[in-house]
Design an enzyme around this catalytic site. Structure first.
Site, PDB file in Angstrom:
ATOM      1  CE  LYS A   1       3.421   8.252  37.547  1.00  0.00           C
ATOM      2  NZ  LYS A   1       3.736   8.238  39.363  1.00  0.00           N
TER       3      LYS A   1
HETATM    4  C1  LIG Z   1       4.653   7.371  40.047  1.00  0.00           C
HETATM    5  C2  LIG Z   1       6.289   7.383  39.357  1.00  0.00           C
HETATM    6  C3  LIG Z   1       7.180   5.650  39.705  1.00  0.00           C
HETATM    7  C4  LIG Z   1       6.179   4.734  40.253  1.00  0.00           C
HETATM    8  O1  LIG Z   1       5.030   4.916  41.070  1.00  0.00           O
HETATM    9  P1  LIG Z   1       4.775   3.578  42.000  1.00  0.00           P
HETATM   10  O2  LIG Z   1       3.449   4.634  42.115  1.00  0.00           O
HETATM   11  O3  LIG Z   1       4.982   2.371  42.300  1.00  0.00           O
HETATM   12  O4  LIG Z   1       3.596   3.342  40.238  1.00  0.00           O
HETATM   13  C5  LIG Z   1       8.116   5.453  39.264  1.00  0.00           C
HETATM   14  N1  LIG Z   1       8.761   6.203  38.700  1.00  0.00           N
HETATM   15  C6  LIG Z   1       8.231   8.095  38.698  1.00  0.00           C
HETATM   16  C7  LIG Z   1       9.533   8.821  37.642  1.00  0.00           C
HETATM   17  C8  LIG Z   1       6.963   7.662  38.728  1.00  0.00           C
HETATM   18  O5  LIG Z   1       6.535   8.835  38.647  1.00  0.00           O
END
Ligand SMILES: *Cc1c(COP(=O)(O)O)cnc(C)c1O
Length: 383
Positions: A215
């Site tokens: 992210k």
């Molecule tokens: C990254 C992401 C999440 C959460 O992911 P984690 O790996 O659990 O932090 C949830 N929804 C979307 C659309 C994502 O891209």
């Protein structure tokens, strides 16, 4: 065409090595803050960096409360529970999303309902939502929205801001208000993105963020619940084993979760958050460079929707057709420049293929055409 794109990407990152889709940048106080937690021995569930990370994130997003969690999926799970989602309920979402969105719904014992997206935002379409509700839902005398055919409860609506591009929030809010659906925003990808000047994740009842390694900023693994004061207090309670504050007694007043973010991870988050404004500026510049470089090609570069400022977390192009998509993926990956197609639609996965769905033409159209391009913050000019 693909050769010039590969050359362009290599130019941005100034390397002949493999270029990943998205790599984190640790150019601030990461070592120092993480070192401090180790020196203090407070690496786990208690520590000053968790409080600081929540406070700084609250200030950055303008949310009344921000509660850190162990990952973004856990944040979504808690958000849906706080929105009242219970076993047997239905939650309306988009089929064009990352699987975590649907998994969080399933953790509540609820089921997703898939409604189409808009081609401009890549996110949940307010008009498709309205059309589906008009044809399939009814408002009960108790003010609860239900499925006409069997009376199951439609509890919430969960749009996702794809690649950081905000969905049409004002229009979605109107539809959700009319049908008494709780709006929960999956803002995992849109930290730093605003809609009419307000941060994504702060429009609905609750919003959630993710700080996974890919992210825009990372805590290794981590997430955040953005909400109001009352629900923020509930989120803190539920994510910390539902323990009542006491100097030494163990009193847990309901089934809680061990979803808190360790202090070690929060330390990384504090250091990353200090650099977020710089990351946002660099990613915007990169996106504008892509846009210009692709102007004369037959690939359409995805830009921020009107009235929005996107964080350009992942840059994306829309190809002419599936054949061009496959050719682009092959040519770039073969040359060490990582690109990826958008996710397969959720209604194709074994766990979710039985779920209710409306017309998904736009989602299917995008599924066959969208490709993500390398989007890490490029190395800064050495001064
Ligand atoms: C990254 C992401 C999440 C959460 O992911 P984690 O790996 O659990 O932090 C949830 N929804 C979307 C659309 C994502 O891209």
């Amino acid at each position: 065409m693909y050769d010039s794109l590969v050359r362009f990407v290599r130019d941005q990152y100034r390397t002949q090595e493999f270029i990943p889709l998205h790599a984190p940048v640790f150019a601030g106080h990461e070592q120092r803050y993480v070192g401090e937690t180790i020196a203090s021995t407070f690496v786990s569930s208690v520590g000053a960096f968790v409080d600081r990370f929540e406070h700084d994130m609250q200030v950055f997003t303008g949310s009344p409360r921000a509660v850190a969690t162990v990952n973004g999926t856990a944040a979504l799970h808690i958000a849906l529970l706080l929105a009242g989602v219970r076993a047997g309920d239905l939650v309306i979402t988009q089929s064009l999303t990352f699987v975590a969105t649907c998994n969080a719904i399933a953790y509540c014992g609820a089921e997703p309902v898939f409604v189409d997206v808009d081609r401009e935002t890549l996110g949940l379409s307010p008009s498709a939502l309205e059309r589906w509700l008009d044809s399939e839902a009814m408002m009960g005398e108790d003010g609860v929205c239900r499925l006409r055919k069997d009376g199951r409860v439609l509890r919430a609506c969960l749009p996702m801001h794809t690649f950081g591009h905000p969905v049409a929030l004002k229009e979605l809010l109107v539809v959700c208000e009319r049908w008494q659906l709780a709006l929960v925003e999956d803002a995992a990808e849109s930290l730093g993105s605003t809609y009419q000047g307000q941060h994504t994740g702060t429009f609905g009842l609750i919003g959630t963020l993710s700080f996974n390694g890919n992210k825009i900023i990372t805590t290794g693994g981590g997430g955040m619940v953005l909400t109001n004061d009352a629900l923020g207090t509930r989120a803190k309670h539920l994510t910390t084993t539902a323990k009542q504050p006491h100097a030494y007694e163990y009193v847990h007043d309901e089934v809680g979760y061990n979803y808190r973010l360790p202090n070690l991870n929060a330390a990384l988050g504090c250091a990353q958050l200090e650099q977020l404004d710089g990351f946002l500026a660099a990613k915007r510049q990169l996106a504008m460079n892509y846009k210009e470089a692709l102007q004369s090609s037959d690939l359409t570069f995805v830009t921020e929707p009107a009235d929005c400022r996107s964080n350009y977390w992942l840059n994306a192009v829309i190809c002419q057709d599936l054949a061009q998509r496959d050719a682009l993926l092959k040519a770039t990956n073969e040359r060490g420049v990582m690109t990826r197609p958008i996710w397969a639609l959720m209604n194709r996965l074994p766990a979710y293929q039985h779920c209710l769905r409306g017309d998904l033409s736009n989602a299917e159209w995008l599924e066959a055409r969208v490709v993500n391009l390398p989007s890490s913050v490029p190395p800064q000019e050495v001064k």
